[in-house]
Structure formats: C-alpha cells, structure tokens
Design an enzyme around this catalytic site. Structure first.
Site, PDB file in Angstrom:
ATOM      1  N   ASP A 151      -2.206 -10.794  -2.267  1.00 19.88           N
ATOM      2  CA  ASP A 151      -2.809 -10.308  -1.020  1.00 19.88           C
ATOM      3  C   ASP A 151      -4.293 -10.011  -1.275  1.00 19.88           C
ATOM      4  O   ASP A 151      -4.682  -9.654  -2.384  1.00 19.88           O
ATOM      5  CB  ASP A 151      -2.080  -9.032  -0.586  1.00 19.88           C
ATOM      6  CG  ASP A 151      -2.472  -8.557   0.804  1.00 19.88           C
ATOM      7  OD1 ASP A 151      -1.715  -8.836   1.756  1.00 19.88           O
ATOM      8  OD2 ASP A 151      -3.527  -7.897   0.936  1.00 19.88           O
ATOM      9  N   HIS A 153       0.824  -1.225   0.000  1.00 24.05           N
ATOM     10  CA  HIS A 153       0.000   0.000   0.000  1.00 24.05           C
ATOM     11  C   HIS A 153       0.855   1.272   0.000  1.00 24.05           C
ATOM     12  O   HIS A 153       0.311   2.365  -0.177  1.00 24.05           O
ATOM     13  CB  HIS A 153      -0.927   0.035   1.223  1.00 24.05           C
ATOM     14  CG  HIS A 153      -1.949  -1.058   1.250  1.00 24.05           C
ATOM     15  ND1 HIS A 153      -2.842  -1.259   0.219  1.00 24.05           N
ATOM     16  CD2 HIS A 153      -2.219  -2.023   2.178  1.00 24.05           C
ATOM     17  CE1 HIS A 153      -3.623  -2.295   0.518  1.00 24.05           C
ATOM     18  NE2 HIS A 153      -3.260  -2.779   1.702  1.00 24.05           N
ATOM     19  N   HIS A 193      -6.000  -7.568  -0.354  1.00 23.52           N
ATOM     20  CA  HIS A 193      -6.220  -6.148  -0.623  1.00 23.52           C
ATOM     21  C   HIS A 193      -5.517  -5.743  -1.917  1.00 23.52           C
ATOM     22  O   HIS A 193      -4.472  -6.305  -2.261  1.00 23.52           O
ATOM     23  CB  HIS A 193      -5.668  -5.296   0.525  1.00 23.52           C
ATOM     24  CG  HIS A 193      -6.271  -5.608   1.858  1.00 23.52           C
ATOM     25  ND1 HIS A 193      -5.681  -6.489   2.757  1.00 23.52           N
ATOM     26  CD2 HIS A 193      -7.430  -5.184   2.427  1.00 23.52           C
ATOM     27  CE1 HIS A 193      -6.457  -6.576   3.842  1.00 23.52           C
ATOM     28  NE2 HIS A 193      -7.518  -5.811   3.670  1.00 23.52           N
ATOM     29  N   ASP A 202      -3.977 -12.888   3.589  1.00 17.81           N
ATOM     30  CA  ASP A 202      -5.227 -12.485   4.234  1.00 17.81           C
ATOM     31  C   ASP A 202      -6.458 -12.833   3.410  1.00 17.81           C
ATOM     32  O   ASP A 202      -7.583 -12.497   3.796  1.00 17.81           O
ATOM     33  CB  ASP A 202      -5.199 -10.988   4.600  1.00 17.81           C
ATOM     34  CG  ASP A 202      -4.498 -10.137   3.563  1.00 17.81           C
ATOM     35  OD1 ASP A 202      -4.214 -10.641   2.464  1.00 17.81           O
ATOM     36  OD2 ASP A 202      -4.230  -8.956   3.852  1.00 17.81           O
TER      37      ASP A 202
HETATM   38 ZN   LIG Z   1      -3.763  -7.316   2.818  1.00 10.40          ZN
END
Ligand SMILES: [Zn+2]
Length: 312
Positions: free
Chosen positions: A162, A125, A164, A249
């Site tokens: 991931d 991120h 996200h 995740d």
């Molecule tokens: Zn993540």
C-alpha cells in the site's frame, strides 16, 4: 499446489459512507471486474466466516474490540478524524478479519497456493488499541497470527505494498522476531511513520524493514527498491507464508498519493512475490485488500494481481 482463489462476502458493502474515499463502490468495482473479465470470472471463490474472537484478541486489545462493538451498537460515529463507524461496521469488520483468516486457512491447508481476501474496511493502520486511517481491525495481522497459531507456520512475512505505511501492522509485530514486516510507501505521507531507522525493537530488532520512497517514484524505481531491500529481507527470514497487505493507492491514477505505479507494476510485483514464495514459502501467499481509491485503477490492478498469481 497451485491456483488462486478469492474470499469475499457481500456484507463488506454494508460498511459505507458515501462521499468518503473508502466506500463500498471500491469493492463493487472489483467484483464487477471479476464477473466480466473472461480471464477472471471462473476463479474459485470462498465465502467468509466471522473472525475467531481468539485470533482477533491475538492482535487487538479487548478494549479496542469492545470499543468498536459499542460504537456500532450506539449507531456509529467517527473513531478518528477520517475513520467512520456505522451501525453495521462492527459486524462487517469482524467478517473482514474472518475473510483474511479464511484466506490464510486455504493457503496453509493446501487448498490453493494463493488466496486473496477482497475485504473492507481495510486494516493496516489499525493498531492493537486504536482504529485509524479508515481501518477498524487489522486484517493482515489477523491472517498472519492465524497462520501461526492455527496452522503451524513458524515464521511469517507481511509485505505491505500500500502507498501508506502500515503503522498498525508494524506496531503489532515490532518486537516479534517471528514476523517480518516490510513496507514500501510514499514518504512524506500519512501517517508519517515508516522511516528507514524503524527496524524493530527488543527481540524483533531487524525484523521490520521500511522503504520510504519520494513522491513521483515510478514502477521501475519501486521494483528496484523491492528487489534490493525487500527481497533480501525475505530471503533471510525464510517465511513459511507471505501475507501481502495489498493496497493499490500507489497507482499513478490514485487521488490520495503521488507515486506513479501502473497496473503492470502490480502484475510484476505479484509475479515477483509468487516467485519468491515458490522458492522460500512452499508457494504460499495470502493477499488482503487495503487501499486503492481510483475505481478503474483499483479494479484493473486487482485483476492484474490475480492473473499474475494464476500464471505463477
Ligand atoms: Zn493506503
């Protein structure tokens, strides 16, 4: 060339904030698994150096790098609503990026075919100019750039598994045709980017591939999306090395998201990526730890990844 190694440094435990989901217990769970599992405990391990400042500046602005350094020097604090920085965090993040560089070096210099940087804080991120979403420096982007600038890779692919969307990595390479960025992620979910129509810009148009998946997506449907969307993009790009933003995740047990992948899914995707790298990229894969917040699922899934890479 075959074999897999891990890159790790105990200092990664020093960036910590008890009660925060991204805490040092995550890496302790993984190293505990590696130390006790007979299939994993003899894996070669490399120490991690600090990142080459030049490579860090190839990804981040001077303002961002100095901003993290100053935040740490002044005792730490919150860099955004969910991203903490402690007095030790700059040093730790610098070494995490260095570990990702070391993993790239091991693979590009033919020491091993696969190298896994077991790092914290995570990175995907972190944008060129901002810390965000638990991430300070973008470790996977630094690995990709160092493969190009230090070890002669021309085309690189970053595959982000991931749960996200890796908005930071996407930003770094959005206009760069030499780096393919592919992400499979839950949508809607933090950070809200990664729609299918985000495909790159300028000369990089077409070298960003986003595969948003609805909550509840299971391993079978996830692998189908990988095979039909990501694998063809890799075949077209023909990367010299594949960097994987390895977040766990998406596991059904994870408390932060709602996909339903299993430990076996992570073994499957590792085997698939290794096979694709074997065809396209001289077998070279660099794995950089991102998220994964259920400790048992995280440790088991990293273990499954490493075993699949060893068997590849
Ligand atoms: Zn993540």
């Amino acid at each position: 060339m075959s074999g897999v190694a891990v890159v790790y440094d105990d200092s990664f435990l020093l960036h910590d904030y008890p009660g925060h989901p991204e805490n040092a217990a995550r890496l302790r769970a993984i190293t505990g698994k590696l130390a006790t599992d007979p299939a994993l405990r003899d894996l070669p391990a490399s120490p991690a150096p600090d990142a080459d400042p030049e490579m860090l500046r190839a990804v981040h602005t001077e303002r961002h790098i100095l901003g993290v350094a100053h935040a740490a020097q002044s005792g730490g604090g919150w860099l955004d609503g969910d991203t903490y920085c402690t007095a030790r965090s700059y040093d730790v993040a610098l070494r995490a990026a260095g570990a990702a560089m070391r993993a790239a070096e091991m693979v590009m210099q033919h020491e091993v075919s696969g190298a896994f940087a077991l790092v914290r804080p995570p990175g995907h991120h972190a944008t060129p100019d901002h810390a965000m979403g638990f991430c300070l420096f973008n470790n996977a982007a630094v690995a990709a750039r160092s493969a190009q600038r230090l070890y002669g890779a021309e085309r690189v692919a970053v595959v982000d598994i991931d749960v996200h969307h890796g908005n930071g990595t996407q930003d770094v390479f959005y206009e760069d045709p030499s780096v393919l960025y592919c992400s499979l992620h839950q949508f809607p979910l933090y950070p809200g980017t990664g729609l299918q129509h985000e495909t790159g810009a300028g000369r990089g148009e077409g070298t960003t591939v986003n595969v948003p998946l609805p909550p509840g997506t299971d391993g079978e449907r996830w692998m189908y999306a990988f095979d039909t969307r990501v694998a063809p993009a890799l075949a077209e790009h023909r990367p010299d090395v594949i960097v994987v933003s390895a977040g766990y995740d998406g596991h059904a047990a994870d408390p932060l998201a709602e996909l339903r992948l299993t430990t076996e899914t992570y073994a499957q995707v590792a085997a698939r990526i290794a096979a694709i790298a074997g065809e396209l990229s001289g077998g070279r894969t660099v794995w950089v730890l991102e998220g994964g917040y259920d400790l048992d699922a995280l440790a088991a899934s990293v273990g499954a990844t490493l075993q699949a890479l060893e068997a590849a």
